[in-house]
Design a protein around this motif. Structure first.
Motif, short mmCIF file in Angstrom:
data_model
loop_
_atom_site.label_atom_id
_atom_site.label_comp_id
_atom_site.label_asym_id
_atom_site.label_seq_id
_atom_site.Cartn_x
_atom_site.Cartn_y
_atom_site.Cartn_z
N CYS A 385 -5.41 0.36 -0.96
CA CYS A 385 -4.95 0.25 -2.35
C CYS A 385 -5.45 -1.04 -3.00
CB CYS A 385 -3.43 0.31 -2.41
SG CYS A 385 -2.76 1.97 -2.18
N GLN A 386 -5.51 -2.14 -2.23
CA GLN A 386 -6.03 -3.40 -2.77
C GLN A 386 -7.50 -3.25 -3.15
OE1 GLN A 386 -5.25 -6.62 -0.02
NE2 GLN A 386 -3.10 -6.04 0.18
N ALA A 387 -8.23 -2.51 -2.33
CA ALA A 387 -9.66 -2.29 -2.61
C ALA A 387 -9.87 -1.29 -3.74
CB ALA A 387 -10.37 -1.83 -1.35
N HIS A 388 -8.88 -0.39 -3.95
CA HIS A 388 -8.98 0.65 -4.98
C HIS A 388 -7.70 0.63 -5.82
CE1 HIS A 388 -12.51 2.41 -2.98
NE2 HIS A 388 -11.86 2.24 -1.84
N PRO A 389 -7.61 -0.25 -6.81
CA PRO A 389 -6.38 -0.36 -7.62
C PRO A 389 -5.93 0.96 -8.22
CG PRO A 389 -7.86 -2.20 -8.06
CD PRO A 389 -8.63 -1.24 -7.19
N TRP A 390 -6.86 1.84 -8.57
CA TRP A 390 -6.49 3.14 -9.13
C TRP A 390 -5.62 3.93 -8.16
CZ3 TRP A 390 -7.73 7.52 -6.43
CH2 TRP A 390 -8.74 7.42 -5.49
N LEU A 391 -5.84 3.75 -6.85
CA LEU A 391 -5.07 4.48 -5.85
C LEU A 391 -3.63 3.99 -5.81
CD1 LEU A 391 -5.36 6.64 -3.58
CD2 LEU A 391 -5.78 4.76 -1.99
N ALA A 392 -3.45 2.68 -5.91
CA ALA A 392 -2.10 2.12 -5.89
C ALA A 392 -1.25 2.69 -7.02
CB ALA A 392 -2.17 0.60 -5.99
N ASP A 393 -1.87 2.94 -8.17
CA ASP A 393 -1.12 3.44 -9.34
C ASP A 393 -0.94 4.95 -9.33
OD1 ASP A 393 -1.03 0.84 -10.29
OD2 ASP A 393 -2.89 1.06 -11.44
N ASN A 394 -1.65 5.64 -8.48
CA ASN A 394 -1.65 7.10 -8.55
C ASN A 394 -1.43 7.77 -7.19
OD1 ASN A 394 -2.62 7.74 -11.49
ND2 ASN A 394 -3.97 6.10 -10.76
N SER A 395 -0.72 7.09 -6.31
CA SER A 395 -0.44 7.69 -5.00
C SER A 395 0.83 7.12 -4.41
CB SER A 395 -1.61 7.44 -4.03
OG SER A 395 -1.68 6.08 -3.65
N THR A 396 1.35 7.86 -3.45
CA THR A 396 2.51 7.44 -2.65
C THR A 396 2.19 7.71 -1.19
OG1 THR A 396 4.13 7.90 -4.39
CG2 THR A 396 4.94 7.91 -2.13
N CYS A 397 2.54 6.79 -0.31
CA CYS A 397 2.41 7.03 1.13
C CYS A 397 3.80 7.12 1.72
CB CYS A 397 1.60 5.91 1.79
SG CYS A 397 1.35 6.18 3.56
N LEU A 398 4.17 8.30 2.18
CA LEU A 398 5.51 8.52 2.75
C LEU A 398 5.58 8.10 4.21
CD1 LEU A 398 6.35 12.00 1.16
CD2 LEU A 398 7.00 9.72 0.34
N GLY A 399 4.41 7.88 4.84
CA GLY A 399 4.40 7.49 6.25
C GLY A 399 4.73 8.66 7.16
N VAL A 400 5.07 8.34 8.39
CA VAL A 400 5.42 9.36 9.38
C VAL A 400 6.86 9.81 9.12
CG1 VAL A 400 5.68 9.88 11.83
CG2 VAL A 400 3.85 8.34 11.07
N ILE A 401 7.03 11.09 8.85
CA ILE A 401 8.36 11.64 8.59
C ILE A 401 8.61 12.83 9.51
CG2 ILE A 401 8.52 10.85 6.20
CD1 ILE A 401 7.57 13.54 5.28
N ASP A 402 9.87 13.02 9.85
CA ASP A 402 10.23 14.08 10.79
C ASP A 402 10.37 15.44 10.10
OD1 ASP A 402 10.95 15.05 13.36
OD2 ASP A 402 13.05 15.05 12.76
N ASP A 403 10.56 15.43 8.78
CA ASP A 403 10.83 16.68 8.07
C ASP A 403 9.72 16.98 7.06
OD1 ASP A 403 12.17 18.96 7.29
OD2 ASP A 403 13.58 17.91 5.96
#
Length: 509
Positions: A385-403
């Motif tokens: 996201c630091q390398a691609h500022p557009w990604l930081a504003d237009n994405s979410t990372c939920l990480g490892v989730i069980d459901d």
């Protein structure tokens, strides 16, 4: 502290544990520089290549530094050289080479594009040398069919880690069907292959499989109401003694046959000398270089591939048992914009899967209004996201989730980049009622089927636009996804039919 200025002094000194620690720290510092300053990456690569080609050093240091170069700059030429040098080392035993093979195969899971025809040949030759050694060292002979124990079936994995581990879960599914539908007495065998540092050689960021010591000895695991018997020797099949112990256990128990779930396995090859083994790949788009009697594959096998294979190949659709949804989510709960067309990217190796090429192409869709949701292990997300500022504003990372099954229904489209694994996750997407678009390569493509595949990232963008802008097209593909899911979850039909094919074969002796 090792630097470029004094590294020459270390690489001509005797090999010691401390020297390798210093060398590893040097490589860690280089890796950090590459991550934080992309402009420095090219210069670091040049200096590494110069060091390896122009300076004199001990072979062990050469292999260690080359293993770093492969992971920092994954290129075909480096992995081919690594295998060539490892194979030529006279002091490396076959068990050392087995360790090297595991390191290379782990790398290829993250970077499947590196697996050229030459690399495949190098791997096959090294596998054969290890296999020949084990066959000479481990006494085993086929137990006649009439002397094997009726209805006793082993389902074997390299290491059993419970149902949250994809390969272990796949093995449990096979156990359940054999026991529940066929009335077999099933025993899940955790072999412990490639789970220790025994016979290791120094490489950068060496990888071994996890092992759950809690399963040592005889135990059981309750899966969907079925009590599955389990066995794991305290001595892993990661050494000659471990292989001998596993072979002795199989010979003593005399199972009718063995199902092996996972990738190429020397334990499975040795077991096949005692009774028939049916190998089922966990990355089912790949074809194993197996020496088991049978191979079940989830895709069509070409005639060229058949000529190279030892076993009888049984082509069946790869099937899943989907996890039940645990919770109902909303976008606001997950901090996802309500009115954006959301693209789900799912995987446990997103650091490798989400490449610059993928981001460059998907950025076009973000500019058209799409929003990205990453689900899984993505440790470099913030750096990217630091390398691609557009990604930081237009994405979410939920990480490892069980459901995952609970989250996918609030998203719009499952998007799969060029990668090897992930077949189960696209089935979850279909189960959640969302369609998919995938590069036509790897497990997701095999599971999803041709209707959901494209050849290039440019075609992927075109397909995303159709999904986003054409409601009738979206509805039609959603219905096709539902139909495909029916085939993907037909566990009893496909898998048991494949077993019957093996049992009726003259090779089942």
């Amino acid at each position: 502290m090792i630097t470029w200025e004094n590294i020459n002094k270390l690489i001509v000194s005797d090999e010691t544990v401390e020297n390798y620690r210093q060398l590893e720290q040097f490589c860690e510092n280089l890796s950090d520089q590459i991550e934080t300053d992309k402009q420095m990456a090219g210069e670091i690569e040049k200096r590494c290549v110069h060091l390896l080609t122009k300076e004199t050093m001990y072979d062990g240091y050469f292999i260690f530094l080359l293993s770093f170069l492969i992971k920092a700059f994954p290129k075909e030429v480096y992995i081919e050289l690594f295998l060539e040098v490892a194979e030529s080392q006279p002091e490396y035993t076959p068990m050392n080479k087995k360790f090297i093979l595991h390191q290379v195969k782990n790398l290829l899971i993250n970077y499947p594009g590196l697996e050229t025809e030459h690399v495949r040949k190098q791997i096959a030759e090294m596998e054969e040398s290890v296999r020949s050694y084990l066959e000479k060292e481990i006494a085993a002979e086929r137990i006649p069919r009439e002397q094997r124990t009726d209805n006793l079936v082993f389902v074997m994995v390299a290491g059993f880690l419970g149902e949250n581990h994809p390969v272990s879960r796949s093995a449990l599914e096979r156990c359940y069907l054999l026991q529940k539908k066929m009335g077999k007495r099933v025993r899940l065998i955790s072999a412990g292959e490639s789970c220790t540092m025994q016979d290791a050689v120094p490489v950068y960021h060496s990888q071994v499989r996890n092992r759950a010591e809690a399963y040592n000895g005889q135990s059981s695991y309750n899966y969907l109401g079925e009590e599955i018997a389990c066995y794991q020797s305290a001595l892993p099949a990661d050494s000659l003694d471990g292989f001998r112990e596993l072979a002795g256990y199989i010979a003593k128990e005399k199972p009718e046959y063995i199902i092996y779930v996972g990738e190429q396995s020397f334990a499975a090859d040795m077991a096949n000398r005692i009774c028939p083994v049916i190998a089922i790949s966990s990355t089912f788009s790949a074809i194993q270089n197996t020496k088991t009697e049978f191979l079940m594959t989830g895709r069509k096998v070409s005639e060229q591939e058949r000529k190279k294979l030892y076993p009888h190949v049984i082509e069946i659709p790869f099937t899943f048992q989907l996890k039940e949804q645990k919770q109902t989510y909303t976008r606001s709960m997950l901090q996802i914009p309500e009115r954006r067309f959301t693209l789900a990217v799912v995987g446990m190796r997103l650091d490798a899967d989400v490449t610059e090429q993928f981001l460059e192409n998907i950025k076009t869709e973000v500019e058209r209004g799409c929003y990205l949701v990453f689900i899984g292990r993505y440790e470099k997300y913030q750096l990217v996201c630091q390398a691609h500022p557009w990604l930081a504003d237009n994405s979410t990372c939920l990480g490892v989730i069980d459901d995952v099954a609970g989250v996918l229904p609030v998203l719009d489209l499952y998007v799969n980049p060029f990668r090897l694994g992930g077949g189960y996750s696209v089935a979850e997407a279909f189960g959640a009622g969302i369609p998919a678009v995938s590069i036509d390569y790897g497990d997701v493509a095999t599971a999803a089927g041709k209707d959901f595949c494209v050849e290039t990232y440019e075609q992927m963008n075109q397909m995303i636009e159709r999904y986003r802008m054409e409601p009738e097209f979206y509805a039609g593909m959603k219905e096709k996804a539902r139909e495909r899911l029916t085939a993907l979850t037909d566990e009893g039909g496909a898998f048991l039919s494949g077993i019957e094919t093996a049992l009726d074969s003259p090779r089942f002796y």
